[in-house]
Design a protein around this motif. Sequence first.
Motif, PDB file in Angstrom:
ATOM      1  N   SER A   1    -106.439 -17.668  85.769  1.00  0.00           N
ATOM      2  CA  SER A   1    -106.588 -16.477  86.612  1.00  0.00           C
ATOM      3  C   SER A   1    -107.427 -15.417  85.921  1.00  0.00           C
ATOM      4  O   SER A   1    -108.066 -14.587  86.577  1.00  0.00           O
ATOM      5  CB  SER A   1    -105.217 -15.912  86.967  1.00  0.00           C
ATOM      6  OG  SER A   1    -104.511 -15.520  85.808  1.00  0.00           O
ATOM      7  N   HIS A   2    -107.437 -15.416  84.582  1.00  0.00           N
ATOM      8  CA  HIS A   2    -108.236 -14.448  83.830  1.00  0.00           C
ATOM      9  C   HIS A   2    -109.706 -14.846  83.768  1.00  0.00           C
ATOM     10  O   HIS A   2    -110.562 -14.028  83.425  1.00  0.00           O
ATOM     11  CB  HIS A   2    -107.689 -14.302  82.405  1.00  0.00           C
ATOM     12  CG  HIS A   2    -106.287 -13.788  82.348  1.00  0.00           C
ATOM     13  ND1 HIS A   2    -105.455 -13.960  81.261  1.00  0.00           N
ATOM     14  CD2 HIS A   2    -105.546 -13.109  83.266  1.00  0.00           C
ATOM     15  CE1 HIS A   2    -104.277 -13.402  81.506  1.00  0.00           C
ATOM     16  NE2 HIS A   2    -104.316 -12.891  82.713  1.00  0.00           N
TER      17      HIS A   2
ATOM     18  N   GLN B   1    -127.002 -12.011  81.679  1.00  0.00           N
ATOM     19  CA  GLN B   1    -126.014 -12.641  82.552  1.00  0.00           C
ATOM     20  C   GLN B   1    -126.684 -13.672  83.443  1.00  0.00           C
ATOM     21  O   GLN B   1    -127.714 -13.400  84.072  1.00  0.00           O
ATOM     22  CB  GLN B   1    -125.299 -11.604  83.423  1.00  0.00           C
ATOM     23  CG  GLN B   1    -124.188 -12.199  84.283  1.00  0.00           C
ATOM     24  CD  GLN B   1    -123.385 -11.153  85.010  1.00  0.00           C
ATOM     25  OE1 GLN B   1    -123.303  -9.996  84.569  1.00  0.00           O
ATOM     26  NE2 GLN B   1    -122.768 -11.527  86.118  1.00  0.00           N
ATOM     27  N   VAL B   2    -126.069 -14.867  83.511  1.00  0.00           N
ATOM     28  CA  VAL B   2    -126.638 -15.934  84.341  1.00  0.00           C
ATOM     29  C   VAL B   2    -125.784 -16.213  85.575  1.00  0.00           C
ATOM     30  O   VAL B   2    -126.242 -16.873  86.506  1.00  0.00           O
ATOM     31  CB  VAL B   2    -126.806 -17.236  83.526  1.00  0.00           C
ATOM     32  CG1 VAL B   2    -127.788 -17.033  82.406  1.00  0.00           C
ATOM     33  CG2 VAL B   2    -125.472 -17.736  82.983  1.00  0.00           C
TER      34      VAL B   2
ATOM     35  N   ALA C   1    -117.979 -13.001  83.849  1.00  0.00           N
ATOM     36  CA  ALA C   1    -119.433 -13.108  83.710  1.00  0.00           C
ATOM     37  C   ALA C   1    -119.797 -14.171  82.683  1.00  0.00           C
ATOM     38  O   ALA C   1    -119.128 -14.322  81.662  1.00  0.00           O
ATOM     39  CB  ALA C   1    -120.024 -11.761  83.313  1.00  0.00           C
ATOM     40  N   VAL C   2    -120.873 -14.905  82.949  1.00  0.00           N
ATOM     41  CA  VAL C   2    -121.389 -15.936  82.046  1.00  0.00           C
ATOM     42  C   VAL C   2    -122.730 -15.456  81.505  1.00  0.00           C
ATOM     43  O   VAL C   2    -123.621 -15.072  82.271  1.00  0.00           O
ATOM     44  CB  VAL C   2    -121.561 -17.275  82.786  1.00  0.00           C
ATOM     45  CG1 VAL C   2    -122.104 -18.346  81.842  1.00  0.00           C
ATOM     46  CG2 VAL C   2    -120.228 -17.721  83.390  1.00  0.00           C
ATOM     47  N   PHE C   3    -122.877 -15.473  80.171  1.00  0.00           N
ATOM     48  CA  PHE C   3    -124.079 -14.966  79.511  1.00  0.00           C
ATOM     49  C   PHE C   3    -124.747 -16.060  78.688  1.00  0.00           C
ATOM     50  O   PHE C   3    -124.090 -16.983  78.190  1.00  0.00           O
ATOM     51  CB  PHE C   3    -123.728 -13.799  78.579  1.00  0.00           C
ATOM     52  CG  PHE C   3    -123.195 -12.577  79.288  1.00  0.00           C
ATOM     53  CD1 PHE C   3    -124.052 -11.590  79.733  1.00  0.00           C
ATOM     54  CD2 PHE C   3    -121.831 -12.432  79.514  1.00  0.00           C
ATOM     55  CE1 PHE C   3    -123.563 -10.463  80.388  1.00  0.00           C
ATOM     56  CE2 PHE C   3    -121.326 -11.312  80.163  1.00  0.00           C
ATOM     57  CZ  PHE C   3    -122.200 -10.326  80.596  1.00  0.00           C
TER      58      PHE C   3
ATOM     59  N   GLN D   1    -115.704 -12.641  78.816  1.00  0.00           N
ATOM     60  CA  GLN D   1    -117.028 -13.192  79.068  1.00  0.00           C
ATOM     61  C   GLN D   1    -117.115 -14.620  78.543  1.00  0.00           C
ATOM     62  O   GLN D   1    -116.371 -15.024  77.659  1.00  0.00           O
ATOM     63  CB  GLN D   1    -118.115 -12.341  78.407  1.00  0.00           C
ATOM     64  CG  GLN D   1    -117.999 -12.234  76.901  1.00  0.00           C
ATOM     65  CD  GLN D   1    -119.030 -11.300  76.293  1.00  0.00           C
ATOM     66  OE1 GLN D   1    -119.674 -10.544  77.002  1.00  0.00           O
ATOM     67  NE2 GLN D   1    -119.187 -11.361  74.989  1.00  0.00           N
ATOM     68  N   VAL D   2    -118.020 -15.391  79.139  1.00  0.00           N
ATOM     69  CA  VAL D   2    -118.276 -16.764  78.720  1.00  0.00           C
ATOM     70  C   VAL D   2    -119.702 -16.822  78.185  1.00  0.00           C
ATOM     71  O   VAL D   2    -120.637 -16.334  78.826  1.00  0.00           O
ATOM     72  CB  VAL D   2    -118.111 -17.740  79.906  1.00  0.00           C
ATOM     73  CG1 VAL D   2    -118.519 -19.154  79.500  1.00  0.00           C
ATOM     74  CG2 VAL D   2    -116.678 -17.722  80.418  1.00  0.00           C
ATOM     75  N   ILE D   3    -119.868 -17.408  76.985  1.00  0.00           N
ATOM     76  CA  ILE D   3    -121.188 -17.531  76.371  1.00  0.00           C
ATOM     77  C   ILE D   3    -121.611 -19.000  76.425  1.00  0.00           C
ATOM     78  O   ILE D   3    -120.833 -19.893  76.079  1.00  0.00           O
ATOM     79  CB  ILE D   3    -121.183 -17.052  74.902  1.00  0.00           C
ATOM     80  CG1 ILE D   3    -120.558 -15.654  74.797  1.00  0.00           C
ATOM     81  CG2 ILE D   3    -122.589 -17.054  74.331  1.00  0.00           C
ATOM     82  CD1 ILE D   3    -121.299 -14.594  75.554  1.00  0.00           C
TER      83      ILE D   3
END
Length: 424
Positions: free
Chosen positions: A11-12, A25-26, A17-19, A72-74
């Motif tokens: 849920s988190h 940001q993509v 955002a994916v960077f 965030q996701v890298i």
Amino acid sequence: MAAGVSRIFVSHLAGTAVFDPNGDQVGRVRDLVVILRIGNRPPRLLGLVVELSTRRRIFLPMTRVTGIDSGQVITTGVLNVRRFEQRPTERLVLGELLDRRVTLVETGEEVTVLDIAVQQLPARRDWEIDKVFVRKGKGGALRRKAEAFTVEWSAVTGFSLEEQAQGAENLLATFEQLRPADLANVLHHLSPKRRAEVAAALDDDRLADVLEELPEDDQIEILGKLKEERAADVLEAMDPDDAADLLGELPEADVERLLTLMQPSDAADVRRLMAYEERTAGGLMTTEPIVLQPDATVADALARVRNPDLSPALAAQVYVCRPPDQTPTGKYLGTVHFQRLLRDPPFTLVGAMLDRDLQTLDPNTPLTALTSFFATYDMVAAPVVDDSGSLLGAVTVDDVLDHLLPEDWRETEFHSPPEVNSAG
């Protein structure tokens, strides 16, 4: 992120955002893809469903995720932008596993899945489902008193079974901050079964906003699965022009039955709009612009403009008419633009500050003439007035754009090469 110690509840991750490595940001995370395994082995997390700025949904393998931290996701920076297509052996965590009723192995008691945790395995780049957060009971008015707790994946069973009446409460909670257009995109990518369950869980106003953003086929499908009384309530909550467009795609007998169930005043607005050709000012207009009488003040006008339910285009001006001030009105006198309202004192009467030079639109004005009008005068909305001088409604630029774009524009995605190095 330290391997083997981080546990993340899905849920988190919803909407995170994916960077790429450069910090650009993509896209955003819309779901997680897992594969169920035999026995009690926890499902393996294959990757993320990422929605790009173009609304295209792609698959991001976990092998290309270098970090999940601080919301965030890298990624490694290399994306395969082919559209994501779910395989038969795959399951979507948010779309299919949340809200599912499963069984506790130890007691045989049914519980509802509220959330699911994933964890990276030690010394590897593999991820798998780690824990399941569940609640006893079926929810409803007593759900706050129901016991909720976290168990191992192996402590529950039933995820591989088809469920006929799966709820949507927790799925919706993960997307409660989404704009209607973004939530519509979520619904569009769900299975028809889950789409119907989510639509049933939304309140009338939220569902109306989402329906207005969905492709036509999805609108018809969802409306057809609602009870007729509720379908009429949702149509009442929609903008009259959008409701008229949707009803225009239904069989005539269904249209009349739904209109009869609607409130007479709402049904009357929709009937008026359906009387015009679709690609004309009358067919495109909304019957609910801001209408004031000439003795209203600037303060009155600004109070109406502040209504958060108004679109920016409709809030850009108010229309001044003699009573009655509900469309169709008495004589249309003129328009007052929002910028003018900001320049004059609050006690100024709107009847004294009219723009009388703005051309009005005849309800039979064709779409080609509408586009020329908006381009020539740089307007975002314009009044529609009949031969007797009564204001019928207003056409907004977004309504014009909707009909200029291809019919399937809500489903159309930009096409890109299979591999793109977003890190440049």
